[in-house]
Design an enzyme around this catalytic site. Structure first.
Site, PDB file in Angstrom:
ATOM      1  N   ASN A 275     -38.809 -29.173  67.713  1.00 39.86           N
ATOM      2  CA  ASN A 275     -39.998 -29.176  68.581  1.00 39.86           C
ATOM      3  C   ASN A 275     -41.163 -29.566  67.666  1.00 39.86           C
ATOM      4  O   ASN A 275     -41.727 -28.724  66.992  1.00 39.86           O
ATOM      5  CB  ASN A 275     -40.202 -27.756  69.135  1.00 39.86           C
ATOM      6  CG  ASN A 275     -41.465 -27.631  69.972  1.00 39.86           C
ATOM      7  OD1 ASN A 275     -41.835 -28.549  70.714  1.00 39.86           O
ATOM      8  ND2 ASN A 275     -42.152 -26.500  69.865  1.00 39.86           N
TER       9      ASN A 275
ATOM     10  N   ASP B 197     -48.755 -26.996  67.375  1.00 37.20           N
ATOM     11  CA  ASP B 197     -49.624 -26.665  68.517  1.00 37.20           C
ATOM     12  C   ASP B 197     -50.417 -25.381  68.315  1.00 37.20           C
ATOM     13  O   ASP B 197     -51.339 -25.102  69.058  1.00 37.20           O
ATOM     14  CB  ASP B 197     -48.810 -26.599  69.828  1.00 37.20           C
ATOM     15  CG  ASP B 197     -47.631 -25.645  69.759  1.00 37.20           C
ATOM     16  OD1 ASP B 197     -47.395 -25.055  68.695  1.00 37.20           O
ATOM     17  OD2 ASP B 197     -46.938 -25.493  70.789  1.00 37.20           O
TER      18      ASP B 197
ATOM     19  N   ASP C 134     -39.098 -18.082  77.328  1.00 39.58           N
ATOM     20  CA  ASP C 134     -39.904 -17.745  76.148  1.00 39.58           C
ATOM     21  C   ASP C 134     -41.357 -17.514  76.552  1.00 39.58           C
ATOM     22  O   ASP C 134     -41.813 -17.997  77.591  1.00 39.58           O
ATOM     23  CB  ASP C 134     -39.821 -18.873  75.102  1.00 39.58           C
ATOM     24  CG  ASP C 134     -40.241 -20.231  75.643  1.00 39.58           C
ATOM     25  OD1 ASP C 134     -39.978 -20.506  76.821  1.00 39.58           O
ATOM     26  OD2 ASP C 134     -40.854 -21.016  74.896  1.00 39.58           O
ATOM     27  N   ASP C 135     -42.045 -16.782  75.720  1.00 38.53           N
ATOM     28  CA  ASP C 135     -43.487 -16.531  75.866  1.00 38.53           C
ATOM     29  C   ASP C 135     -43.884 -16.027  77.255  1.00 38.53           C
ATOM     30  O   ASP C 135     -44.803 -16.571  77.890  1.00 38.53           O
ATOM     31  CB  ASP C 135     -44.287 -17.806  75.523  1.00 38.53           C
ATOM     32  CG  ASP C 135     -44.118 -18.196  74.063  1.00 38.53           C
ATOM     33  OD1 ASP C 135     -43.399 -17.481  73.352  1.00 38.53           O
ATOM     34  OD2 ASP C 135     -44.700 -19.203  73.640  1.00 38.53           O
TER      35      ASP C 135
HETATM   36  C1  GDL Z   1     -43.261 -20.892  70.620  1.00 40.55           C
HETATM   37  C2  GDL Z   1     -42.925 -21.613  71.863  1.00 40.55           C
HETATM   38  C3  GDL Z   1     -43.136 -23.100  71.755  1.00 40.55           C
HETATM   39  C4  GDL Z   1     -44.282 -23.460  70.813  1.00 40.55           C
HETATM   40  C5  GDL Z   1     -43.954 -22.876  69.473  1.00 40.55           C
HETATM   41  C6  GDL Z   1     -44.939 -23.198  68.357  1.00 40.55           C
HETATM   42  C7  GDL Z   1     -40.511 -21.408  71.463  1.00 40.55           C
HETATM   43  C8  GDL Z   1     -39.177 -21.067  72.032  1.00 40.55           C
HETATM   44  N1  GDL Z   1     -41.561 -21.302  72.293  1.00 40.55           N
HETATM   45  O1  GDL Z   1     -43.055 -19.738  70.537  1.00 40.55           O
HETATM   46  O2  GDL Z   1     -43.373 -23.585  73.037  1.00 40.55           O
HETATM   47  O3  GDL Z   1     -44.444 -24.834  70.713  1.00 40.55           O
HETATM   48  O4  GDL Z   1     -43.905 -21.488  69.589  1.00 40.55           O
HETATM   49  O5  GDL Z   1     -46.215 -22.758  68.659  1.00 40.55           O
HETATM   50  O6  GDL Z   1     -40.602 -21.736  70.318  1.00 40.55           O
END
Ligand code: GDL
Length: 686
Positions: A264, A236, A125-126
């Site tokens: 997350n 975040d 990702d990213d």
């Molecule tokens: C994202 C990032 C994650 C981050 C979230 C929120 C994924 C797969 N990757 O894109 O690390 O914390 O956004 O900012 O979600």
């Protein structure tokens, strides 16, 4: 599609530490495993974005001291029946076609395997999607490169029971052109070995809702049900936000259609109590045979899971933790001399034994009341979810909005005054509840939760205090307004720093209120004006003049009629599906417009309000927020040109525009010499 044996496997549930910023400590992770076990969650995905060796320096092996910590952590997870999944993100700079790179990746994962870890994950990702020339030669696409390395690593590790892959197109919004037509996702779905599970965040990175239909669609492309990586509680991306609302807007019918869900959450460990507790409740809605909640009839709602009830359960348990003095999370008593130098555990004198007791003549000790469940409900309402404020927060915003907009009417009509005062009192009571909540939180024995919350609760307390002072000043009470209207305010009044200033200059500013607006019946587009728009703008101007006395001329007429060009970046047009239906134009320096109509305006008059603006929208535009948005955008541009203020002229007979500017609140009538009768000027300082 998944093989029958995989379908009988357990539902992956738990937490992914996958956010940017400071990773959790080993102690916090161990605490997490205990909680997961207690609440029935089974997985922890180790993926801290800014951990040195997880992403940026993914090739580097762990040093002995780090190894020791990881070994301890992995065994702690095992002890609590939590599957520790070690993730690595090599995508920033890996050359997929270089065998040395593949070996480096295998070597790193072999090392972690030696630490006792049995479950792994590769995250892409990213990252940039453009491949280096060597990879372009070796692979027909980025997806093929990722599939090849992932399958190789998976087999090298002996096809672990749990192996997760995060695609670069990890949500529908990132798929080109769509989920089902994405050649990237189709290649991944087709190419990854069946034992590999795929992470998916839903329609967006932070998905408001995840529907069954959307999961069916992605499942058919991926050829397996996804594991949701849920960012609903992730914070975040905005340092002012924290999410303490319940896991929500994911129907429990999804459970049998998913391979799992990992949340997350917030970067701060302790405030994640609600996020994780409510996810656990949601997951149980399935394992307990989907017991129906008979009280809920509403179609919109889930008959197996009530976010409200889950929240109350979580907050009830969380309250006990706030009140507990047990470690971890209790007052940080100095028992371990090694910990004294830790920056996380400040010095604190022991409490209890030998406590100070003042004599009757001395000031009594400060004793705040204990924290209550109501306090925690309010806290959660104020920091709820990314797309929704909690009920109390919504009601406070609505009250403030109403009090602002009805202040003038309340001053004029006695009936309205009573209503205004009672609503102002209700608003004041809610502000007081926020202050009391803050006091009781700061007095709670568990300091670690408090420290994680502190900046957020202080922020909301201050802003609510400003709003309270503002409402008092609207009601004509007391001095507090001085704090807001002062020409030299404290920094705590002008909040947000540079990011806040940038934010206010962007067109989306003012469009971000989370509380629900009435549904829009038409879609409007605001775009920058270009010279070709001149005739259309003039048409609207003439059309609006048809209904009015047109003499004497207004200072802005030459601008609307296209005789003078607006300042760069200071002109917008509004369109609906029929065509242009409004405009907003400005001159950062009004003098040329004054000269055009031979109006003598002195320099001193233009000193405070040097800029001129005009806004018109056709009567068919029923949504007043369109003109508001254009004005706020225009004022931002005028402000950034260095202007001190802007004014507009209106005819007394133009009740619609008069009402509009009065309601905006930012424009006040200003004195200007030589204004023809029936014309008034309104200005705003920038
Ligand atoms: C994202 C990032 C994650 C981050 C979230 C929120 C994924 C797969 N990757 O894109 O690390 O914390 O956004 O900012 O979600």
């Amino acid at each position: 599609m998944s093989t029958p044996s995989r379908q009988t496997e357990h539902f992956i549930s738990g937490v992914v530490e996958g956010f940017y910023g400071r990773p959790w400590t080993m102690e916090q992770r161990t605490e997490l495993f205990k909680r997961e076990q207690k609440w029935g969650l089974n997985t922890y995905l180790y993926a801290p974005k800014d951990d040195y060796k997880h992403r940026m320096y993914w090739r580097d092996l762990y040093a002995p001291e780090e190894a020791e910590q990881l070994i301890t952590l992995i065994s702690a997870a095992k002890k609590h029946n939590v599957d520790f999944v070690y993730a690595i993100s090599p995508g920033l700079d890996i050359t997929f076609s270089n065998p040395k790179e593949v070996s480096a990746l295998k070597r790193k994962l072999d090392q972690v395997k030696e630490f006792g870890c049995r479950s792994f994950s590769l995250l892409f990702d990213d990252i940039e999607t453009e491949m280096c020339p060597a990879d372009k030669q070796a692979f027909s696409s980025f997806a093929h490169a990722q599939v090849s390395i992932t399958n190789a690593v998976y087999q090298h590790l002996g096809e672990p029971e749990t192996f997760l892959f995060c695609p670069t197109e990890y949500c529908a919004a990132y798929c080109t052109p769509t989920v089902s037509q994405s050649s990237y996702l189709n290649t991944v779905g087709e190419g990854l070995l069946p034992g590999i599970d795929i992470l998916w965040t839903g329609p967006k990175v932070v998905s408001h809702k995840i529907s069954v239909k959307s999961i069916e669609e992605v499942t058919s492309v991926l050829r397996r049900p996804p594991v949701i990586w849920d960012n609903i509680h992730a914070n975040d991306y905005d340092p002012q936000r924290l999410f303490l609302g319940p896991f929500k807007d994911r129907p429990t019918e999804l459970i049998p259609k998913l391979r799992g869900v990992l949340t997350n959450p917030n970067c701060e460990f302790y405030p994640n109590f609600v996020a994780i507790h409510t996810l656990a409740t949601w997951c149980k809605a399935n394992s307990e045979g989907g017991q129906k909640d008979v009280e809920m009839a509403d179609e919109e709602q889930d008959s197996c899971y009530s976010p409200q009830k889950a929240l109350t359960l979580a907050l009830t348990d969380w309250l006990q933790e706030f009140l507990s003095t047990d470690q971890p999370g209790g007052p940080c008593l100095k028992t371990d001399p090694k910990k004294e130098s830790s920056d996380e555990e400040p010095m604190q004198t022991d409490v209890g034994e030998g406590s100070y007791v003042p004599s009757p003549e001395e000031t009594p000790l400060y004793t705040a009341e204990p924290l209550t469940l109501e306090d925690l409900k309010l806290l959660s309402d104020l920091f709820y979810l990314p797309y929704e404020h909690g009920p109390t927060a919504r009601s406070m915003l609505q009250d403030l909005d109403w009090l602002k907009n009805n202040n003038a009417a309340a001053a004029a009509e006695t009936d309205k005054t009573v209503e205004w005062c009672s609503r102002a009192q209700k608003f004041d009571d809610m502000c007081e509840a926020v202050v009391q909540m803050f006091n009781r939180l700061t007095n709670a024995p568990n300091r670690r939760i408090l420290y994680d919350l502190y900046n957020y609760i202080r922020d909301i307390k201050t802003v609510v205090g400003l709003a309270r002072a503002y409402v008092k000043s609207l009601g004509g009470q007391g001095r507090p307004s001085a704090q807001l209207m002062n020409n030299d305010p404290e920094p705590s009044v002008c909040r947000g720093g540079l990011p806040g200033e940038f934010q206010r200059m962007l067109p989306c500013h003012g469009n971000r209120d989370l509380f629900r607006h009435p549904p829009m019946t038409a879609v409007y587009c605001i775009r920058p004006y270009c010279p070709d728009d001149k005739m259309e703008v003039k048409k609207i101007f003439r059309e609006m003049q048809r209904h009015q006395m047109v003499q004497p001329a207004l200072i802005c007429d030459s601008l609307s009629a296209g005789e003078i060009s607006p300042a760069p970046q200071c002109a917008l047009v509004l369109e609906d599906d029929i065509g242009m239906c409004g405009y907003a134009l400005a001159l950062t320096d009004a003098k040329p417009a004054a000269a055009k109509i031979q109006r003598a305006v002195s320099d001193s008059e233009l000193k405070d309000f040097p800029s001129l603006l005009t806004v018109q929208v056709l009567p068919r535009v029923t949504d007043p927020s369109t003109a508001k948005r254009m004005i706020s955008w225009l004022l931002s541009s005028i402000r950034s040109s260095g202007s001190k203020g802007a004014f507009c002229e209106l005819r007394q007979s133009d009740r619609r525009m008069l009402h509009f500017y009065t309601k905006l609140g930012t424009f006040k009538p200003i004195k200007m010499a030589g204004l023809p009768q029936d014309i008034i000027a309104m200005g705003t300082s920038l």
